[in-house]
Scaffold this motif. Structure first.
Motif, mmCIF file in Angstrom:
data_model
loop_
_atom_site.group_PDB
_atom_site.id
_atom_site.type_symbol
_atom_site.label_atom_id
_atom_site.label_comp_id
_atom_site.label_asym_id
_atom_site.label_seq_id
_atom_site.Cartn_x
_atom_site.Cartn_y
_atom_site.Cartn_z
ATOM 1 N N SER A 186 8.739 63.555 -9.974
ATOM 2 C CA SER A 186 8.978 64.684 -9.143
ATOM 3 C C SER A 186 8.340 65.734 -9.310
ATOM 4 O O SER A 186 7.900 66.464 -8.259
ATOM 5 N N GLU A 187 8.288 66.225 -10.532
ATOM 6 C CA GLU A 187 7.233 67.442 -10.990
ATOM 7 C C GLU A 187 5.601 67.457 -10.634
ATOM 8 O O GLU A 187 4.958 68.042 -10.201
ATOM 9 N N SER A 188 5.195 66.081 -11.401
ATOM 10 C CA SER A 188 3.691 66.051 -11.365
ATOM 11 C C SER A 188 2.890 65.253 -10.388
ATOM 12 O O SER A 188 1.623 65.531 -10.324
ATOM 13 N N CYS A 189 3.514 64.277 -9.703
ATOM 14 C CA CYS A 189 3.242 63.680 -8.549
ATOM 15 C C CYS A 189 3.768 63.684 -7.171
ATOM 16 O O CYS A 189 4.930 63.519 -7.187
ATOM 17 N N GLU A 190 3.067 63.587 -6.181
ATOM 18 C CA GLU A 190 3.568 63.674 -4.821
ATOM 19 C C GLU A 190 2.614 62.589 -4.210
ATOM 20 O O GLU A 190 1.619 62.452 -4.086
ATOM 21 N N PHE A 191 3.543 61.664 -3.482
ATOM 22 C CA PHE A 191 2.925 60.440 -3.034
ATOM 23 C C PHE A 191 3.075 60.538 -1.295
ATOM 24 O O PHE A 191 3.887 60.918 -0.791
ATOM 25 N N PRO A 192 1.992 59.941 -0.682
ATOM 26 C CA PRO A 192 1.786 59.854 0.629
ATOM 27 C C PRO A 192 2.863 59.069 1.447
ATOM 28 O O PRO A 192 3.453 58.293 0.708
ATOM 29 N N GLU A 193 3.166 59.317 2.724
ATOM 30 C CA GLU A 193 4.371 58.648 3.460
ATOM 31 C C GLU A 193 3.889 56.968 3.542
ATOM 32 O O GLU A 193 4.956 56.164 3.565
ATOM 33 N N LYS A 194 2.800 56.553 3.654
ATOM 34 C CA LYS A 194 2.304 55.463 4.121
ATOM 35 C C LYS A 194 2.122 54.407 2.741
ATOM 36 O O LYS A 194 1.869 53.390 2.845
ATOM 37 N N LEU A 195 2.614 54.918 1.530
ATOM 38 C CA LEU A 195 2.214 54.216 0.309
ATOM 39 C C LEU A 195 3.228 52.980 0.343
ATOM 40 O O LEU A 195 4.433 53.057 0.520
ATOM 41 N N LYS A 222 12.956 56.850 -2.685
ATOM 42 C CA LYS A 222 12.701 57.740 -1.503
ATOM 43 C C LYS A 222 11.505 57.343 -0.709
ATOM 44 O O LYS A 222 11.115 58.057 0.371
ATOM 45 N N LEU A 223 10.554 56.442 -1.189
ATOM 46 C CA LEU A 223 9.248 56.322 -0.511
ATOM 47 C C LEU A 223 9.708 55.069 0.330
ATOM 48 O O LEU A 223 10.084 54.090 0.049
ATOM 49 N N LYS A 224 9.907 55.700 1.667
ATOM 50 C CA LYS A 224 10.587 54.678 2.619
ATOM 51 C C LYS A 224 9.386 53.478 3.018
ATOM 52 O O LYS A 224 9.874 52.603 3.541
ATOM 53 N N SER A 225 8.074 53.800 2.811
ATOM 54 C CA SER A 225 7.300 52.433 3.236
ATOM 55 C C SER A 225 6.977 51.645 2.001
ATOM 56 O O SER A 225 6.162 50.681 2.120
ATOM 57 N N LEU A 226 7.522 51.787 0.906
ATOM 58 C CA LEU A 226 7.047 51.112 -0.630
ATOM 59 C C LEU A 226 7.383 49.463 -0.056
ATOM 60 O O LEU A 226 8.723 49.084 -0.127
#
Length: 903
Positions: A758-767, A787-791
């Motif tokens: 949560s601190e060091s990486c932010e992921f794109p929504e389409k991942l 929380k990554l809805k497309s995973l």
């Protein structure tokens, strides 16, 4: 004939390119080239009509062969001219003398071109006149469209490609074989399934192999395909690789006897199941049998074969299970599934009588039914009668002659798919070919037709889908995004592709004990396994060769220790060169192959690519895998057509072994077409360059010790087309690392320490696919990742998490289909709440040694189709015991279970 039409089409494209790219050198001779172009366009019109009339008319076939030959001659003339001009351009000129020499040589090249075109013109005139001689002067006057170009309504094409092969009529066989595996004597015995090609032996065996009862009954199970072209060492290495008992480097040092011993020692304490698919000879069994010990513990070997004598030779005490043909109703059921996929009502009533008559001609052979069903699924109802009349086959000496039906399906292919299908013969028997590689080869050969601004890769994917919908290829695997990842082709369809390719001088395949004709004129050559130890036979071929693909165990043994003497200078027109197991360095002479579009050297010991590689200005795909870090020269900046650069590891562990090191500071931003750049080390080349590679779709990079971290993360924000990213940090990722700006990113693989997700990486929504390795996360990563809805795919690999507990919350991971947990050595407890993982299909847990039980919530994952537990704690053995174990209730609903326990 359609193959000839495609040859002419490729020639016309080449003539157009010549007029555009060589305008300076063609000064004064453009008229002759344009005349040639116009004549072949007229021939193309005749060919369209000839295609509908060639069946059974030898005169039309002969005329088509004449057209093909003159088109090949014209292509040779063009390529020779381009080769000569490329040499002149490379030499350039300095000073008056060299300038006059340059002008003189340019004039010589033009004169030779004019002379050769005049020779071609005379041939074309003779071919035009021969239409009258052959009595076929009326072709080309009719504009009717071939019935093979028509398509059935879209509603017939809605079936998903990734469905399991239709299993019809073998239910009793399945139960019999499962019972024979699990019951009977304790001594190791061989259970054989015997039947002719196309009968469904492999389909049945896969159903048995993946049966939950079988998976839980044996401690260890392995599937090995044999085929006619097997290599003993390869087979044994494949088995050892399945058990992962030694490293790739150690494996390569062992001889056949040592490999057999390792397998035997590993299996001694296990109740094992070995499946050997497609065994052709006694020898194939004899070289393997000593690897399978008889410990009187109920172990089994299963094999499929077309030869009953082979089955009896393997175990005379065990009665072979002979597979029969489908009965009328089973045949009809399979036919309807293939002809009307996805429709409950199946065949319309008005077509049923004719459909049953067509099915009857298939004599209950599943492959024939599947192929004819695929053909009719794309036909209008009124065309069925024509298909029915075209099928005329019968039983011959106890076997069904199915070449007619298979050939009918080939002839029904549209002209753009025919060369794509014929090209499948380049792969060895039972070979699982990667879709990306095949599409890149098709593109290099010029088989893919440009459709507006659409990428050729998308065109290739559509071609592959259409071949699969026609049941001409078999889908093997899909990627996380749903794309076709790999395919196979049935042996009989492969035989058809090779036969048709040879007849059309399209491709010739050389395999063991098969001689080579000295009159060989095919444009493509594939050499399989150790077909020929000497390379001198290549000299008997003309330099017309456009593609050379060598699938042998040791290229250097076949070509000699210094293959550059001939291989890299003897075939100046090559567009495709595919080599495996090259130990020597690539010579500088490779830079002379200026027509190359595709160059692949896999499983090599290369340390450096020669600087002359920069001369390959037409190269689109460069693939090199090595056991060493490969030095990539800065001259690659000259390769402005390059789309795919793969510099990958040849070792077992692709994440740790080797990288490509780009020398100097080349201007890679000049390579505007670059779509793929993988397994390269960060370096000065990134400065002012990486951010300009805006067409990149796939990137794999090693950041080293952080020297170029800032450049990398500042650059990737500009790569808006990026879909797949692999990043290996030398130690740890910087706290500012973020990937959220990569809106189109679907796949992300991170190797290196993370301070916290949560601190060091932010992921794109389409991942949709995420892999973490060596992350050393101390807090449960699932709390963030859920929380990554497309995973769809999540892989937590070695040391990605070093905590003791993990939990999947309710109503989370809603799209997740595949979860892989590997080498999480500290993990003791994993909780899954009810309502979590509602879409999970595949769960794999490997080397999680402290995990003692499966989570309770797993019993609610009703969508789960496959469970793999490898090298887990011995307590799992009792807990997962069928019907009796404490955890059995959690997994009893899963169709496929594969369990391997720790020693």
């Amino acid at each position: 004939m359609t193959t000839v039409e495609f040859v002419v089409k490729l020639l016309l494209q080449k003539l157009s390119d010549l007029l555009i790219q060589e305008a300076e050198f063609l000064s004064g001779v453009c008229d002759q080239v344009e005349w040639l172009q116009a004549e072949f366009r007229r021939m193309q019109c005749f060919l369209k009509d000839a295609d509908t009339k060639q069946e059974g008319d030898e005169r039309v076939k002969n005329w088509g062969r004449d057209v093909r030959d003159v088109a090949y001659d014209a292509e040779d003339v063009i390529d020779t001219f381009v080769f000569r001009t490329a040499i002149l351009k490379r030499r350039g000129f300095v000073g008056v003398v060299k300038r006059w020499a340059f002008i003189f040589n340019k004039l010589v090249a033009r004169h030779k071109l004019v002379s050769e075109i005049e020779r071609i013109r005379n041939k074309i005139r003779a071919i035009s006149e021969s239409r009258s001689t052959y009595g076929i002067e009326n072709i080309g006057q009719e504009a009717e469209m071939s019935s093979t170009r028509l398509r059935l309504q879209d509603w017939k094409l809605t079936s998903p490609l990734d469905q399991e092969p239709d299993f019809v009529g073998f239910e009793k066989d399945l139960e019999i074989l499962v019972a024979r595996l699990m019951k009977g004597e304790l001594c190791r015995c061989v259970i054989s399934v015997v039947g002719m090609g196309g009968l469904g032996k492999t389909t049945l065996m896969k159903k048995v192999y993946n049966d939950t009862r079988v998976k839980t009954h044996f401690h260890s199970s392995v599937w090995i395909s044999i085929s006619q072209e097997y290599g003993v060492r390869d087979l044994l290495q494949n088995i050892v690789n399945c058990y992962k008992v030694i490293s790739e480097e150690e494996l390569k040092k062992l001889n056949v006897i040592q490999l057999r011993h390792i397998i035997s020692e590993y299996l001694k304490e296990k109740k094992y199941l070995i499946v050997l698919d497609d065994v052709w000879t006694y020898e194939a069994w004899d070289v393997l049998k000593d690897a399978f010990p008889n410990m009187n513990n109920g172990s089994r070997v299963m094999l499929t074969t077309r030869n009953k004598d082979v089955a009896l030779h393997a175990d005379a005490r065990s009665q072979p299970h002979e597979l029969g043909f489908l009965n009328d109703e089973e045949s009809w059921e399979l036919f309807c599934k293939k002809t009307f996929p996805g429709h409950v009502n199946s065949c319309p009533q008005y077509l049923e009588k004719l459909g049953r008559e067509i099915v009857k001609k298939c004599h209950g052979l599943p492959l024939a039914i599947i192929v004819i069903g695929g053909l009719l699924s794309r036909k209008e109802p009124w065309e069925w009668e024509n298909v029915h009349k075209s099928i005329s086959w019968q039983f011959i000496e106890g076997e069904v002659k199915i070449s007619c039906i298979l050939s009918l399906s080939y002839k029904d292919l549209p002209y753009y798919l025919k060369p794509c299908f014929l090209y499948l013969g380049i792969f060895p028997e039972d070979y699982e070919f990667h879709a990306k590689k095949l599409i890149q080869l098709w593109a290099a050969e010029g088989f893919l037709q440009q459709r507006g601004d659409e990428m050729l890769e998308k065109v290739g994917e559509d071609y592959m889908k259409e071949l699969a919908q026609r049941n001409m290829i078999q889908l093997a695997k899909r990627s996380s995004s749903g794309r076709i990842k790999s395919c196979r082709i049935h042996d009989l369809l492969r035989d058809l592709s090779i036969s048709e390719a040879k007849e059309n001088m399209f491709l010739h395949v050389v395999h063991e004990n098969v001689g080579v004709s000295y009159t060989f004129r095919a444009r493509r050559l594939a050499i399989h396994h150790n077909a020929l130890r000497e390379y001198t036979f290549l000299k008997s071929f003309t330099p017309r060769l456009r593609s050379l693909l060598i699938y042998t165990h040791e290229v250097d043994e076949m070509l000699g220790r210094k293959p550059d003497k001939f291989l890299y200078t003897g075939f100046k027109f090559l567009r495709v060169l595919d080599l495996h197991n090259v130990k020597t360095e690539l010579p500088s002479e490779i830079g002379a192959l200026i027509h190359l579009r595709y160059l692949s050297c896999t499983k090599t010991w290369l340390k450096r690519l020669p600087s002359s590689i920069g001369n390959l200005r037409n190269l689109e795909t460069l693939i090199v895998t090595s056991f060493y870090n490969i030095q990539v020269p800065s001259t690659i900046e000259k390769m402005q057509q390059l789309k795919n650069l793969h510099v990958t590891s040849a070792g077992a562990d692709v994440f740790y072994v080797s990288w490509g090191v780009i020398e100097g500071h080349p201007r890679l931003d000049w390579i505007s077409n670059l779509h793929t750049l993988t397994r390269v080390k960060a370096g000065k080349w990134m400065e002012g360059c990486l951010g300009k590679l805006t067409n990149l779709r796939k990137l794999g990079i090693g950041l080293g010790e952080g020297e170029f971290d800032k450049v990398f993360f500042e650059s990737i924000v500009h790569l808006e087309c990026l879909q797949s990213l692999f990043v290996a940090a030398g130690s740890k990722f910087p706290a500012s690392a973020s990937f959220k700006s990569l809106f189109n990113l679907h796949k992300l693989h991170l190797q290196g320490e993370l301070e916290g997700l949560s601190e060091s990486c932010e992921f794109p929504e389409k991942l949709s696919k995420l892999t973490l390795r060596d992350s050393y996360l101390r807090r449960d990563p699932l709390a963030t990742l859920e929380k990554l809805k497309s995973l769809r795919i999540l892989r937590l690999l070695e040391y990605s998490y070093i905590g003791v507990e993990m939990a999947c919350s309710a109503q989370r991971f809603l799209q997740l289909k595949c979860l892989h947990l590997e080498r999480l050595y500290q993990l003791e407890e994993w909780r899954v709440e009810e309502g979590s993982l509602p879409s999970l299909l595949h769960l794999r847990i490997n080397y999680c040694e402290q995990l003692k039980k499966l989570p309770e919530g797993l019993q609610h994952a009703t969508t789960l189709k496959k469970l793999e537990l490898w090298n887990m704690h011995p307590l799992f053995k009792a807990r997962l015991q069928e019907k009796e174990g404490e955890d059995w209730k959690k997994i009893h609903h899963i169709p496929s279970i594969d369990i391997h326990y720790m020693e």
